[in-house]
Enzyme design. Structure first.
Site, PDB file in Angstrom:
ATOM      1  N   GLU A 277       0.612  -1.100  -0.052  1.00 52.40           N
ATOM      2  CA  GLU A 277      -0.332   0.139  -0.372  1.00 52.40           C
ATOM      3  C   GLU A 277       1.039   1.485   0.143  1.00 52.40           C
ATOM      4  OE1 GLU A 277      -3.689  -0.413   2.965  1.00 52.40           O
ATOM      5  OE2 GLU A 277      -2.451  -1.926   3.650  1.00 52.40           O
ATOM      6  N   ARG A 497       4.916 -13.540  10.283  1.00 53.20           N
ATOM      7  CA  ARG A 497       5.262 -12.042  10.294  1.00 53.20           C
ATOM      8  C   ARG A 497       6.485 -11.722  10.662  1.00 53.20           C
ATOM      9  NH1 ARG A 497       1.683  -7.402  11.648  1.00 53.20           N
ATOM     10  NH2 ARG A 497       3.278  -6.302  10.859  1.00 53.20           N
ATOM     11  N   LYS A 507       2.863   0.368  10.521  1.00 53.11           N
ATOM     12  CA  LYS A 507       3.062   1.746   9.300  1.00 53.11           C
ATOM     13  C   LYS A 507       1.517   3.101  10.400  1.00 53.11           C
ATOM     14  CE  LYS A 507       3.480   0.685   4.494  1.00 53.11           C
ATOM     15  NZ  LYS A 507       2.632   0.726   3.045  1.00 53.11           N
TER      16      LYS A 507
END
Length: 798
Positions: A277, A497, A507
């Site tokens: 993104e 992760r 983020k």
């Protein structure tokens, strides 16, 4: 273990049924623990129509129950007949048959081809097996004699099986194990101890086509982490099962026709994608995703898209898009194509209209709070059953900007009573009156990640859709949407992760740190953003080495110490960073027995391991009457464990001469030392233990090269600050220290932005982009070691 009380319970009857086909009791009881295995095994036995069987047949039937591909259930009775008739009589044949059936799915198949692939009718005599084993042992005798009883018997068996794939695997293993003692003799004590891993190259084997690797060496997955992924032509198997609250079950898989169309479009190559993104800078967690997405494509000679998931114009900027492109190239990866989800907005909208027409999507007016409440209560939206024509009209009005933002969404009609909340009528479109960084003001509605991601994966013919484990719960909705639209289904695989200690990688949190000025910028060297690491002086190769060392599997989701990354950084910089000398906190030392105008140009080594006669490994340092040492390298009181300078004590100035302190000059009080006087030993008869780095005046009376040095520590005090409610309160107040007036040797004056050096005894440093023609700025990349020993000159200056 299942405990059965009484002889008439359903569990008892099933246990007796499983035992009747020759299964051992433990296997039969374990089967009862798993309802799915129990159901499948009962069905297989019923299809077999047996009332008792041999153990060999029973074990094969059990394999069918646990391993049979669900997309080929139509053919299971056929396979069972082959087993009952002993045409398929061992696990190797059955594995081949299962692989064949998984590739044909529910389509009809050529029986002759099936029998050939499964080894039906092939007989391998014991004499043939023994002869082949004898040849394999002879070919690998060197490795056997060196590794002895630590030899990997399984790999020896593999070589025999390669030549006789339908031979009895247990018999092969038994014969090999019986042949080893006559060759090696009785086991010694060393044979009985675990074999230690050897450093350096693995043992070479005589068989060049398939080397046997000792069991103590790396597995195939460790050597090649991408070996776990299936090939594109295997993507006909069931990807996932979608359970519905009404008891219905969908098995997601590609049909043969869909797969063939896909393979024709891709040429059978691996297609992956990295889909960030564009709402911030990439961090070290993205480095793992990059390594997996691009690494798999490179390993399989495929391609990887860089696809920007630009579906939220509120948070996205061209700055982030350009940064991501640039940092991916810096990381060493080259995209096959750069695409954007916005490239497909027209197609995505058309598919959404089709879903509405199919009765599988509707326009909803619930608020986010109401949607959450209804999901928790498993209640349908009041607008879920509105007429199709009404939803079509409202969706068109949403598109044309006629409905206020937040007043309507398009939702998928999935299953509001599903236990998986990601199947509870996900939002496909929402209204946003924001300018899109790429599409401009064309659109007033934007697709959600859950709607667009799987469709664009399919449209781009992605073979392996790879994401982190938090997306695993979204698998059913991913495949639900592709199934109802009749689109090609990529193979989805989730990995753990990457969690690194003493930092945050959300983020949202990173954005707060930057926008609220807790750090200087997105590329602040204290951040674990890739830009921050690069500015600190970390190379992409050391980051990728760290990622490979951590691994790409699903299993390990633990916290990785940042020290582990530092290890890889040091490993590289130790080989690539030239040595030089810088004094952070200068203490003036006057060499009283050296003439005031005297200047010597001495050789200092940039590369300590280079040959002594290699002139390129040296640089010149001036030695004059005035030199500077670290203030922490001088004490008024000496001790046995101290190797610095003290009154009456000698030390060696690296690459120069021994000096002995003769006098201390104080300032206004005894707490302030202005300078130290010393005498040097020009013939180097003195052999002091302590060795100090230093910087001299480049010429008599001239100040040394002055540089700015920035020392960085971990940004957060806690290992996992994300767990803390007041995570900002955990920021390390000493994470950054600026030293404005450090002294450096003259050769550093020509350093350029990005150049890296080892400041002897201080650490590894890189030239920062804040450097100017007037003053160089250095960032400490990493210290020389994880922790410094206490006392004396080996302790770093803080």
């Amino acid at each position: 273990m299942v405990v059965v009380e009484g002889g008439d319970s359903p569990a008892t009857a099933k246990l007796e049924l499983f035992l009747s086909i020759g299964l051992d009791r433990r296997t039969a009881e374990n089967a009862l623990v798993n309802p799915k295995v129990t159901s499948n095994l009962v069905a297989v036995i019923e299809e077999a129509g047996v009332n008792g069987s041999s153990k060999a047949i029973g074990n094969l039937l059990y394999m069918v129950a646990t391993k049979y591909p669900t997309n080929a259930l139509l053919h299971r009775p056929v396979l069972i007949k082959y087993i009952i008739s002993s045409k398929i009589k061992n696990s190797a044949q059955l594995d081949a048959a299962l692989s064949f059936l998984s590739s044909v799915g529910s389509e009809s198949f050529d029986f002759k081809n099936f029998e050939e692939v499964s080894g039906v009718g092939v007989e391998v005599s014991i004499e043939e097996i023994k002869s082949t084993i004898e040849a394999v042992l002879e070919e690998n005798m060197k490795a056997i004699l060196e590794l002895r009883y630590h030899i990997n018997v399984g790999n020896l068996c593999g070589q025999v099986r390669k030549r006789h794939p339908w031979a009895d695997a247990k018999l092969i293993k038994e014969i090999i194990e019986n042949n080893l003692p006559p060759i090696l003799g009785e086991k010694t004590d060393a044979d009985k101890e675990p074999m230690k891993k050897k450093k350096g190259k693995p043992v070479k084997f005589e068989d060049k086509t398939e080397a046997i690797v000792a069991s103590s060496l790396l597995s195939e997955e460790e050597e090649n982490p991408f070996s776990i992924f299936p090939n594109p032509e295997e993507n006909i198997k069931v990807h996932t099962e979608i359970f519905f609250s009404d008891g219905n079950l969908w098995r997601a898989h590609n049909t043969k026709e869909v797969l063939e169309k896909h393979l024709k479009a891709t040429g059978g190559k691996v297609f992956t994608r990295f889909p960030p993104e564009p709402n911030g800078y990439l961090h070290i967690g993205h480095a793992k995703a990059l390594y997996i997405d691009f690494g798999l494509a490179r390993e399989k000679d495929g391609v990887c898209y860089l696809r920007f998931d630009d579906t939220n114009p509120v948070a996205e900027r061209m700055e982030y898009i350009e940064h991501i492109k640039e940092i991916i190239e810096w990381m060493g990866w080259k995209p096959f194509k750069v695409t954007y989800t916005s490239d497909y907005f027209d197609h995505l909208y058309e598919l959404a209209v089709e879903l509405v027409k199919m009765g599988l999507a509707y326009v909803d007016h619930q608020t986010p709070e109401e949607i959450k409440e209804y999901r928790e209560k498993m209640m349908n939206s009041p607008w879920r059953d509105r007429p199709i024509e009404e939803s079509l009209k409202l969706f068109d009005e949403m598109k044309r900007g006629m409905i206020e933002e937040g007043k309507a969404t398009l939702r998928l009609k999935q299953d509001m009573q599903n236990n998986n909340k990601n199947m509870c009528d996900l939002i496909a479109y929402r209204i946003k009156f924001s300018t899109h960084p790429k599409a401009g003001d064309k659109w007033h509605i934007y697709p959600s990640y859950d709607y667009s991601h799987c469709i664009v994966d399919s449209l781009e013919n992605i073979t392996h859709s790879l994401c982190s484990l938090e997306f695993e719960i979204r698998r059913p909705s991913y495949y639900w949407l592709l199934l109802v639209l009749g689109l090609y289904q990529p193979h989805v695989w989730e990995y753990s992760r990457l969690n690194v200690s003493n930092t945050v990688m959300s983020k949202r949190k990173l954005n707060r740190l930057v926008t609220e000025k807790w750090v200087d910028s997105w590329d602040d060297p204290r951040l674990m953003t890739l830009a921050g690491l690069r500015r600190r002086g970390v190379s992409s190769t050391s980051i990728n080495a760290f990622i490979r060392g951590v691994g790409i599997t699903r299993s390990d989701n633990s916290m990785i110490s940042s020290d582990r990354l530092d290890y890889h950084i040091r490993e590289e910089l130790n080989k690539t960073a030239p040595r030089t000398m810088v004094v952070l906190h200068p203490l003036k030392v006057i060499i009283t027995n050296l003439d005031k105008e005297s200047i010597m140009h001495l050789d200092a080594r940039m590369w300590p391991h280079a040959p002594p006669d290699d002139a390129s490994s040296y640089y010149k340092v001036p030695f004059t009457r005035v030199v500077y040492i670290e203030s922490s390298d001088f004490r008024l009181k000496d001790s046995k464990d101290y190797y610095g300078l003290a009154p009456g004590k000698s030390v060696l100035l690296r690459y120069a001469f021994p000096i002995r302190c003769t006098e201390v000059i104080y300032g206004e009080n005894l707490d302030t030392i202005v300078e130290v006087h010393a005498e040097y030993d020009p013939v180097k008869e003195t052999k002091p233990k302590g060795v100090l780095h230093w910087v001299a005046e480049p010429s008599p009376g001239a100040e040394p090269l002055k540089v700015e040095v920035r020392l960085f520590e971990k940004l957060f005090l806690s290992e996992n600050p994300s767990e803390l409610e007041d995570w900002l309160g955990d920021l390390n107040p000493h994470s950054k220290e600026i030293i404005n007036d450090a002294y450096a040797v003259p050769s550093l004056a020509g350093a350029s932005i990005g150049d890296k050096f080892q400041f002897e005894r201080l650490g590894y440093f890189a030239v920062d982009l804040d450097s100017t023609d007037k003053k160089l700025v250095f960032n400490r990349t990493v210290t020389l070691r994880d922790s410094f020993s206490k006392g004396g000159s080996s302790k770093p200056v803080k």
